[in-house]
Design an enzyme around this catalytic site. Structure first.
Site, mmCIF file in Angstrom:
data_model
loop_
_atom_site.group_PDB
_atom_site.id
_atom_site.type_symbol
_atom_site.label_atom_id
_atom_site.label_comp_id
_atom_site.label_asym_id
_atom_site.label_seq_id
_atom_site.Cartn_x
_atom_site.Cartn_y
_atom_site.Cartn_z
ATOM 1 N N CYS B 52 0.819 -1.210 0.000
ATOM 2 C CA CYS B 52 0.000 0.000 0.000
ATOM 3 C C CYS B 52 0.852 1.259 0.000
ATOM 4 O O CYS B 52 0.382 2.337 -0.323
ATOM 5 C CB CYS B 52 -0.982 -0.011 1.159
ATOM 6 S SG CYS B 52 -0.224 -0.259 2.746
ATOM 7 N N HIS B 102 19.132 1.039 -2.365
ATOM 8 C CA HIS B 102 17.692 1.216 -2.212
ATOM 9 C C HIS B 102 17.018 -0.094 -1.785
ATOM 10 O O HIS B 102 16.221 -0.121 -0.847
ATOM 11 C CB HIS B 102 17.090 1.731 -3.514
ATOM 12 C CG HIS B 102 15.599 1.889 -3.465
ATOM 13 N ND1 HIS B 102 15.000 2.970 -2.878
ATOM 14 C CD2 HIS B 102 14.593 1.079 -3.889
ATOM 15 C CE1 HIS B 102 13.686 2.824 -2.951
ATOM 16 N NE2 HIS B 102 13.412 1.682 -3.565
#
Lengths: 271, 431
Positions: B52, B102
């Protein structure tokens, strides 16, 4: 033998430093190292006591050096025995400095092997002295738990979250620890006094003669008896129990040393 | 350079609002988008993560990295109706060592909305599992993702990143745990049935609190709320007698005056045998007498106290996050080294060096046992050893040099490095 003792002190010192590093850094890898070091130190210490027993020909709890060293030993193994019963977070950071401190005191006192006066040469020596000092070990653990309780409680109560809040376990766990240590320590303390009394009858013909050490161990016994009684009846637990564990331990220390230095008596170690 | 082919492209809660993220999210099964991704020209290996708070694609490009990135961006935003210019603005793109860092940061929950929350690692593992099922990953991504998982684990053990609560109701739960340890056999009394009280009670229920009692001015509302937590309802006038029974009290009434005073609680503590009492006052104006905190074994927290706990925890977490960033940087460097070694030439050198080291050691050992040999015999033994390693290495070398597609080549390299233990001295025990 001297080298073995020094090595043991060093190992305890290293374990203490590692426990403190873990306390501040919270790197879990360090914790494993600290446990290993303390276990190693405990084993070395056991060898040292055995070596001293062989050299002296009697249980090595006769001089101040030996008594304090045995005190540290029982504290170390009492702590290690908890490891597989249940865990108390960062307990080691409080117990290990106390062990090291005791070992330093032992290192500073005379390490000569004393000749026992005939009155003390009895199989009651190992029984009485070791039980009494083992009791001290558990009382010392309760003391450490009490200090931790007060530190943690202070931060929660004052809402000032510093070093301890996240590092120490819950108040409940610390209160349990206190109870657990006393549940083992108090029967040992009782047994220590009873065996001492039997030995006194054998050696001097009287069960009790109000020697200062006897008086003070009785006072200590009454303090702990009161703690346990109050906990069971009116619920002296938690904060008050923690304070009493500290008071009780001061009485233990006074019985161990204060009496010898200030009051004298039959328990004054020879030499 | 192999490292430069690793790309990461996507949107997260920092770069795009939820209105954009929900248009991109792939809910449920990722099989179709994965096969589509894999089929894109220029895509060698890929993995798709959709939660989400983020949608991102991790990709090893064939050759032209920037074109591949463009294709993937178009794929991601394809169905959303967002213009290419906007999609540029909402998404981020990392390449090479930035992409590696990342991925490690995402796995370790350093890039999360709530830094340190643990779900993201599970979601990433799930995404990786889905990708391997579609055979979308290869030697590089397999290594990168398993490494990311071990970095996350290392950060969990070496820092206290997940250790502190950063919301008010959770802070209350954490405090309750510091006071009571286990919450299983504890009772909570909700006074007033406000939203905050309900939220805190929900957290406590999730932690396995033993029993919930609700006291409210209107009994009907109390009964309703009690039902949601399988608890009981009592009238507000029973507040003081209830205190003898419960361990935690959460007060949030709209009363303008104090509803509980020190003098009322003092006798109760004796009755409780000094079992601790945790009082949480989230009402404004306050419901509980501030002096209650002076009683032994009573812990009173009002809303400002809890906010202060949250602030402190935030700061604490930030400190731990800095430690974690250092670990990420360190592991990213190690991974880059591994990637460099994945080129053909260094692998061949490493393989030769390995064999030569074995040859030299064994020759020296053998000659040491045979002191009586003349120069000629010694030379003979050396030549034999040399010939043996050359013959043995011939086929693996050919295997490495063979002209095969890039992906297969990487698999070959990984295989040879594994069989000959060429990565062993890197100290990389995690995978």
């Amino acid at each position: 033998m001297r080298e073995l003792f020094q090595l043991t002190v060093l190992a305890y010192g290293a374990a203490t430093i590692t426990y403190l590093v873990y306390f501040f850094s919270r790197n879990k890898r360090v914790r494993g190292g600290a446990r290993g070091l303390l276990l190693g130190a405990g084993v070395l210490h056991t060898f040292y006591i055995i070596a001293r027993y062989l050299a002296a020909g009697h249980t090595p709890i006769a001089s101040n050096h030996e008594a304090v060293s045995f005190f540290a030993w029982s504290l170390a193994w009492g702590f290690l025995s908890f490891r597989w019963r249940y865990q108390v977070k960062n307990f080691g950071a409080f117990v290990s400095p106390l062990i090291t401190l005791l070992m330093v005191i032992a290192a500073l006192s005379s390490q000569h092997i004393v000749e026992l006066p005939p009155a003390l040469q009895s199989y009651w020596l190992p029984i009485h002295a070791s039980i009494a000092i083992l009791a001290n070990g558990f009382m010392a653990l309760a003391f450490c738990g009490g200090v931790m309780y007060l530190l943690q409680e202070r931060e929660i109560k004052k809402k000032h979250f510093g070093l301890f809040y996240s590092r120490l376990p819950s108040l409940e766990a610390l209160d349990h620890l206190n109870q657990h240590c006393l549940a083992i320590g108090f029967p040992l303390l009782t047994l220590g006094i009873v065996t001492g009394s039997i030995w006194a009858k054998q050696a001097w013909g009287a069960y009790w003669q109000w020697d200062p050490k006897e008086t003070w161990s009785l006072i200590t016994w009454f303090i702990y008896a009161a703690i346990i009684h109050q906990r069971l009846t009116v619920g002296w637990r938690r904060r008050r129990a923690a304070i009493m564990a500290i008071v009780g331990f001061s009485a233990v220390l006074f019985t161990l040393w204060g009496v010898n230095f200030l009051l004298g008596g039959v328990h004054s170690y020879a030499g | 350079m192999l490292a430069e082919t690793i790309l990461c492209l996507g949107v997260n809660h920092k770069t795009a609002p939820v209105a954009v993220r929900e248009k991109l999210a792939f809910s449920g099964d990722c099989t179709t988008p994965l096969t589509e991704l894999k089929a894109l020209p220029g895509c060698e290996e890929c993995c798709l993560l959709s939660t989400c708070n983020r949608v991102e694609v991790l990709l090893v490009a064939k050759e032209e990295a920037t074109t591949a990135a463009e294709t993937v961006r178009r794929f991601l935003f394809g169905a959303s109706g967002i213009t290419p210019e906007e999609s540029q603005q909402y998404s981020y793109f990392h390449q090479g060592s930035a992409a590696i860092t990342h991925v490690f940061r995402v796995a370790a929950s350093l890039d999360s909305m709530v830094v340190g929350e643990p779900q993201i690692l599970g979601q990433l593992k799930e995404a990786y599992r889905a990708a391997t099922e579609q055979q979308a990953t290869g030697a590089v991504l397999n290594k990168l993702l398993t490494k990311a998982f071990s970095v996350a684990k290392r950060i969990r053990t070496e820092t206290n990143i997940g250790g502190s609560a950063v919301s008010i109701s959770y802070a209350a739960v954490q405090l309750a745990k510091k006071i009571f340890g286990e919450l299983k056999d504890k009772k909570v009394l909700l006074v007033g049935a406000g939203e905050m009280a309900e939220l805190a009670a929900e957290h406590l229920a999730a932690q396995g609190i033993g029993k919930v009692v609700v006291a409210n001015r209107t009994l009907e509302r109390a009964v309703n709320l009690a039902r949601t937590f399988h608890g009981t309802a009592v009238g507000l006038d029973e507040l003081v007698p209830q205190l003898a029974e419960v361990d935690i009290l959460i007060s949030s009434t709209g009363a303008t005056d104090l509803i509980l005073r020190k003098e009322e609680v003092r006798p109760v503590m004796r009755q409780r045998h000094n079992r601790p009492l945790f009082l949480i006052d989230i009402a404004v104006p306050r419901d509980l007498d501030p002096e209650l905190n002076d009683l032994d074994n009573v812990y009173l927290y009002d809303i400002d106290d809890l906010k202060q706990v949250v602030e402190l925890n935030r700061a604490e977490r930030q400190k731990e996050a800095d430690k974690a960033e250092r670990i990420v940087d360190e592991e990213a460097i190690k991974f880059l080294q591994w990637l460099e070694a994945m080129e053909v030439a260094p692998t061949i050198t490493a393989l030769r060096r390995r064999a030569e080291a074995i040859r030299d050691a064994e020759v020296a050992k053998t000659l040491g046992h045979l002191p009586g040999l003349g120069e000629k015999e010694r030379k003979g033994i050396e030549l034999m050893a040399n010939a043996m390693i050359n013959k043995l290495l011939h086929d693996p070398m050919m295997f490495l040099k063979a002209a095969v597609p890039a992906e297969e080549k990487r698999a070959h390299l990984a295989l040879v490095r594994k069989v000959f233990g060429l990565d062993a001295e890197g100290g990389d025990s995690a995978s």
